[in-house]
Design a protein around this motif. Structure first.
Motif, PDB file in Angstrom:
ATOM      1  N   ASN A 180      -9.480  -6.381  27.595  1.00  0.00           N
ATOM      2  CA  ASN A 180      -8.690  -5.517  28.484  1.00  0.00           C
ATOM      3  C   ASN A 180      -9.221  -4.098  28.544  1.00  0.00           C
ATOM      4  O   ASN A 180      -8.521  -3.200  28.986  1.00  0.00           O
ATOM      5  N   LEU A 181     -10.443  -3.903  28.058  1.00  0.00           N
ATOM      6  CA  LEU A 181     -10.934  -2.528  27.899  1.00  0.00           C
ATOM      7  C   LEU A 181     -12.025  -2.185  28.905  1.00  0.00           C
ATOM      8  O   LEU A 181     -12.796  -3.043  29.328  1.00  0.00           O
ATOM      9  N   ASP A 182     -12.086  -0.904  29.265  1.00  0.00           N
ATOM     10  CA  ASP A 182     -13.180  -0.407  30.086  1.00  0.00           C
ATOM     11  C   ASP A 182     -14.441  -0.337  29.224  1.00  0.00           C
ATOM     12  O   ASP A 182     -14.396  -0.544  28.010  1.00  0.00           O
ATOM     13  N   ALA A 183     -15.562  -0.035  29.849  1.00  0.00           N
ATOM     14  CA  ALA A 183     -16.849  -0.086  29.143  1.00  0.00           C
ATOM     15  C   ALA A 183     -16.873   0.831  27.929  1.00  0.00           C
ATOM     16  O   ALA A 183     -17.312   0.429  26.836  1.00  0.00           O
ATOM     17  N   ALA A 184     -16.363   2.058  28.071  1.00  0.00           N
ATOM     18  CA  ALA A 184     -16.449   3.019  26.961  1.00  0.00           C
ATOM     19  C   ALA A 184     -15.576   2.584  25.794  1.00  0.00           C
ATOM     20  O   ALA A 184     -16.019   2.577  24.633  1.00  0.00           O
ATOM     21  N   ASN A 185     -14.332   2.182  26.082  1.00  0.00           N
ATOM     22  CA  ASN A 185     -13.453   1.731  25.002  1.00  0.00           C
ATOM     23  C   ASN A 185     -13.941   0.422  24.400  1.00  0.00           C
ATOM     24  O   ASN A 185     -13.821   0.208  23.187  1.00  0.00           O
ATOM     25  N   GLY A 186     -14.483  -0.452  25.246  1.00  0.00           N
ATOM     26  CA  GLY A 186     -15.040  -1.711  24.747  1.00  0.00           C
ATOM     27  C   GLY A 186     -16.170  -1.449  23.768  1.00  0.00           C
ATOM     28  O   GLY A 186     -16.234  -2.046  22.690  1.00  0.00           O
ATOM     29  N   ALA A 187     -17.051  -0.525  24.129  1.00  0.00           N
ATOM     30  CA  ALA A 187     -18.183  -0.197  23.256  1.00  0.00           C
ATOM     31  C   ALA A 187     -17.681   0.392  21.938  1.00  0.00           C
ATOM     32  O   ALA A 187     -18.213   0.080  20.862  1.00  0.00           O
ATOM     33  N   ALA A 188     -16.627   1.221  22.014  1.00  0.00           N
ATOM     34  CA  ALA A 188     -16.078   1.824  20.790  1.00  0.00           C
ATOM     35  C   ALA A 188     -15.483   0.753  19.874  1.00  0.00           C
ATOM     36  O   ALA A 188     -15.637   0.810  18.647  1.00  0.00           O
ATOM     37  N   ILE A 189     -14.831  -0.247  20.477  1.00  0.00           N
ATOM     38  CA  ILE A 189     -14.228  -1.321  19.666  1.00  0.00           C
ATOM     39  C   ILE A 189     -15.321  -2.181  19.036  1.00  0.00           C
ATOM     40  O   ILE A 189     -15.211  -2.612  17.884  1.00  0.00           O
ATOM     41  N   VAL A 207      -4.168  -1.219  19.497  1.00  0.00           N
ATOM     42  CA  VAL A 207      -3.184  -1.170  18.398  1.00  0.00           C
ATOM     43  C   VAL A 207      -3.268  -2.479  17.595  1.00  0.00           C
ATOM     44  O   VAL A 207      -3.268  -2.463  16.358  1.00  0.00           O
ATOM     45  N   ALA A 208      -3.358  -3.594  18.314  1.00  0.00           N
ATOM     46  CA  ALA A 208      -3.435  -4.896  17.631  1.00  0.00           C
ATOM     47  C   ALA A 208      -4.680  -4.967  16.749  1.00  0.00           C
ATOM     48  O   ALA A 208      -4.643  -5.501  15.631  1.00  0.00           O
ATOM     49  N   LEU A 209      -5.763  -4.399  17.231  1.00  0.00           N
ATOM     50  CA  LEU A 209      -6.999  -4.397  16.446  1.00  0.00           C
ATOM     51  C   LEU A 209      -6.862  -3.503  15.212  1.00  0.00           C
ATOM     52  O   LEU A 209      -7.257  -3.881  14.103  1.00  0.00           O
ATOM     53  N   ALA A 210      -6.272  -2.331  15.414  1.00  0.00           N
ATOM     54  CA  ALA A 210      -6.061  -1.417  14.279  1.00  0.00           C
ATOM     55  C   ALA A 210      -5.193  -2.095  13.222  1.00  0.00           C
ATOM     56  O   ALA A 210      -5.460  -2.000  12.024  1.00  0.00           O
ATOM     57  N   ARG A 211      -4.161  -2.795  13.669  1.00  0.00           N
ATOM     58  CA  ARG A 211      -3.269  -3.492  12.736  1.00  0.00           C
ATOM     59  C   ARG A 211      -4.025  -4.580  11.977  1.00  0.00           C
ATOM     60  O   ARG A 211      -3.849  -4.750  10.768  1.00  0.00           O
ATOM     61  N   ALA A 212      -4.888  -5.311  12.683  1.00  0.00           N
ATOM     62  CA  ALA A 212      -5.611  -6.409  12.039  1.00  0.00           C
ATOM     63  C   ALA A 212      -6.617  -5.909  11.007  1.00  0.00           C
ATOM     64  O   ALA A 212      -6.803  -6.526   9.963  1.00  0.00           O
ATOM     65  N   ARG A 253      -8.788   5.937  14.679  1.00  0.00           N
ATOM     66  CA  ARG A 253     -10.093   5.278  14.814  1.00  0.00           C
ATOM     67  C   ARG A 253     -10.218   4.512  16.121  1.00  0.00           C
ATOM     68  O   ARG A 253     -11.316   4.341  16.630  1.00  0.00           O
ATOM     69  N   VAL A 254      -9.108   3.979  16.635  1.00  0.00           N
ATOM     70  CA  VAL A 254      -9.181   3.272  17.920  1.00  0.00           C
ATOM     71  C   VAL A 254      -8.810   4.206  19.080  1.00  0.00           C
ATOM     72  O   VAL A 254      -8.564   3.759  20.197  1.00  0.00           O
ATOM     73  N   VAL A 295       0.854  -1.193   0.000  1.00  0.00           N
ATOM     74  CA  VAL A 295       0.000   0.000   0.000  1.00  0.00           C
ATOM     75  C   VAL A 295       0.892   1.246   0.000  1.00  0.00           C
ATOM     76  O   VAL A 295       1.805   1.355   0.803  1.00  0.00           O
ATOM     77  N   LYS A 296       0.635   2.177  -0.936  1.00  0.00           N
ATOM     78  CA  LYS A 296       1.538   3.330  -1.113  1.00  0.00           C
ATOM     79  C   LYS A 296       1.459   4.294   0.073  1.00  0.00           C
ATOM     80  O   LYS A 296       2.467   4.745   0.583  1.00  0.00           O
ATOM     81  N   ASP A 297       0.254   4.622   0.515  1.00  0.00           N
ATOM     82  CA  ASP A 297       0.115   5.584   1.611  1.00  0.00           C
ATOM     83  C   ASP A 297      -0.057   4.861   2.942  1.00  0.00           C
ATOM     84  O   ASP A 297      -0.927   5.188   3.740  1.00  0.00           O
ATOM     85  N   ALA A 298       0.836   3.872   3.179  1.00  0.00           N
ATOM     86  CA  ALA A 298       0.709   3.031   4.377  1.00  0.00           C
ATOM     87  C   ALA A 298       0.744   3.855   5.666  1.00  0.00           C
ATOM     88  O   ALA A 298      -0.045   3.600   6.582  1.00  0.00           O
ATOM     89  N   ILE A 299       1.634   4.833   5.742  1.00  0.00           N
ATOM     90  CA  ILE A 299       1.787   5.589   6.997  1.00  0.00           C
ATOM     91  C   ILE A 299       0.545   6.453   7.279  1.00  0.00           C
ATOM     92  O   ILE A 299      -0.037   6.354   8.371  1.00  0.00           O
ATOM     93  N   PRO A 300       0.086   7.274   6.322  1.00  0.00           N
ATOM     94  CA  PRO A 300      -1.153   8.016   6.605  1.00  0.00           C
ATOM     95  C   PRO A 300      -2.347   7.104   6.871  1.00  0.00           C
ATOM     96  O   PRO A 300      -3.182   7.409   7.740  1.00  0.00           O
ATOM     97  N   ARG A 301      -2.429   5.982   6.162  1.00  0.00           N
ATOM     98  CA  ARG A 301      -3.522   5.033   6.423  1.00  0.00           C
ATOM     99  C   ARG A 301      -3.425   4.512   7.853  1.00  0.00           C
ATOM    100  O   ARG A 301      -4.433   4.417   8.573  1.00  0.00           O
ATOM    101  N   ALA A 302      -2.199   4.165   8.266  1.00  0.00           N
ATOM    102  CA  ALA A 302      -2.000   3.637   9.622  1.00  0.00           C
ATOM    103  C   ALA A 302      -2.356   4.703  10.657  1.00  0.00           C
ATOM    104  O   ALA A 302      -2.932   4.392  11.706  1.00  0.00           O
ATOM    105  N   GLU A 303      -2.023   5.963  10.362  1.00  0.00           N
ATOM    106  CA  GLU A 303      -2.372   7.052  11.290  1.00  0.00           C
ATOM    107  C   GLU A 303      -3.887   7.130  11.458  1.00  0.00           C
ATOM    108  O   GLU A 303      -4.402   7.287  12.570  1.00  0.00           O
ATOM    109  N   ALA A 304      -4.601   6.995  10.352  1.00  0.00           N
ATOM    110  CA  ALA A 304      -6.064   7.055  10.412  1.00  0.00           C
ATOM    111  C   ALA A 304      -6.625   5.880  11.214  1.00  0.00           C
ATOM    112  O   ALA A 304      -7.565   6.036  12.002  1.00  0.00           O
ATOM    113  N   GLU A 305      -6.042   4.696  11.012  1.00  0.00           N
ATOM    114  CA  GLU A 305      -6.519   3.513  11.746  1.00  0.00           C
ATOM    115  C   GLU A 305      -6.268   3.669  13.244  1.00  0.00           C
ATOM    116  O   GLU A 305      -7.112   3.305  14.066  1.00  0.00           O
ATOM    117  N   LEU A 306      -5.120   4.215  13.597  1.00  0.00           N
ATOM    118  CA  LEU A 306      -4.817   4.435  15.019  1.00  0.00           C
ATOM    119  C   LEU A 306      -5.791   5.441  15.614  1.00  0.00           C
ATOM    120  O   LEU A 306      -6.267   5.270  16.744  1.00  0.00           O
TER     121      LEU A 306
END
Ligand SMILES: Nc1ncnc2c1ncn2[C@@H]1O[C@H](COP(=O)(O)OP(=O)(O)OP(=O)(O)O)[C@@H](O)[C@H]1O
Ligand SMILES: [Mg+2]
Length: 222
Positions: free
Chosen positions: A173-182, A152-157, A130-131, A117-128
């Motif tokens: 390993n997540l609290d309720a708010a982060n769990g709901a977001a995932i 991070v593992a989820l964003a990578r996957a 998102r989580v 993927v050419k824009d791997a770094i900006p794409r990865a920034e967007a994925e990070l």
């Protein structure tokens, strides 16, 4: 083309334990259709992670057959399996398996870079972002909490938009708010891309979102 994305027939897993061979999974027969969301549930030690590893070709079945996207994983060599996984699967491990010498951003960018993927770094920034971890991009895994590493593992996957996403307790390993977001992120991905989700979970709110629950007890479908 078949609509069955994952198909196990009489799949078994025996591992060499200290006191001799241990039968971990007994005769698992299970079909999962394209776009399905399946929750794997059952007590600790019932074989959920092991079953996920079989589906991902990370453990080799000791007997029976495991098919993914029409390919027989039990007949593939290690190189073919690795290539197949890279092209088709995102996997979130119970213990994350981030690359310790890479930052959060580098970890997420890695599969994109491997895929060319050419824009791997900006794409990865967007994925990070998102989580919710845009601000942690320069942190190494040892500098992040368990829940942050899990995100991070989820964003990578999910970054390469895999056809099959296998995730082992992705909110464990997540609290309720982060769990709901995932949970939102997982099911939005499924809605956007038609991905097939297989999620191991003890969390009632995540299990409730899955279209189907598959119960394991003592290495068997219950
Ligand atoms: N390498 C191994 N050798 C022998 N037995 C093993 C090995 N790995 C796992 N087991 C056993 O296999 C069984 C299933 O393990 P598995 O990790 O799949 O369970 P699980 O359902 O994911 O549990 P948890 O909810 O605690 O994560 C357990 O009884 C475990 O002790
Ligand atoms: Mg497990």
């Amino acid at each position: 083309m078949t609509d069955i994305v994952l198909s196990l027939s009489d799949a078994r897993l025996t591992l060499a334990g200290n006191a001799g061979p241990v039968e971990i999974l007994h005769s698992i027969t299970l079909d999962i259709a394209r776009g399905e969301s399946v929750g794997l549930v059952g007590p600790s030690g019932s074989g959920k992670s092991s079953l996920l590893m079989l589906m991902g070709g990370l453990e080799r079945a000791s007997g029976g057959k495991v098919m993914a996207l029409g390919r027989d994983l039990t007949a593939m060599g290690e190189d073919d399996l690795a290539r197949f996984r890279r092209g088709n699967m995102g996997i979130v491990f119970q213990s994350f398996h981030l690359v310790p010498t890479m930052t959060a951003l580098e970890n997420v960018a890695l599969p994109l870079q491997i895929a060319g993927v050419k824009d791997a770094i900006p794409r990865a920034e967007a994925e990070l972002a998102r989580v919710g971890l845009g601000h942690r991009r320069g942190h190494y895994p040892s500098e992040m909490s368990g829940g942050e590493q899990q995100r991070v593992a989820l964003a990578r996957a999910v970054a390469p938009r895999p056809a099959i996403l296998l995730a082992d307790e992705p909110t464990g390993n997540l609290d309720a708010a982060n769990g709901a977001a995932i949970i939102e992120l997982l099911f939005n991905l499924q809605a956007e891309t038609g991905a097939t989700l297989v999620l191991v979970t003890h969390a009632p709110d995540l299990a409730a979102r899955c279209a189907r629950l598959v119960r394991l007890a003592d290495g068997r479908l219950a």
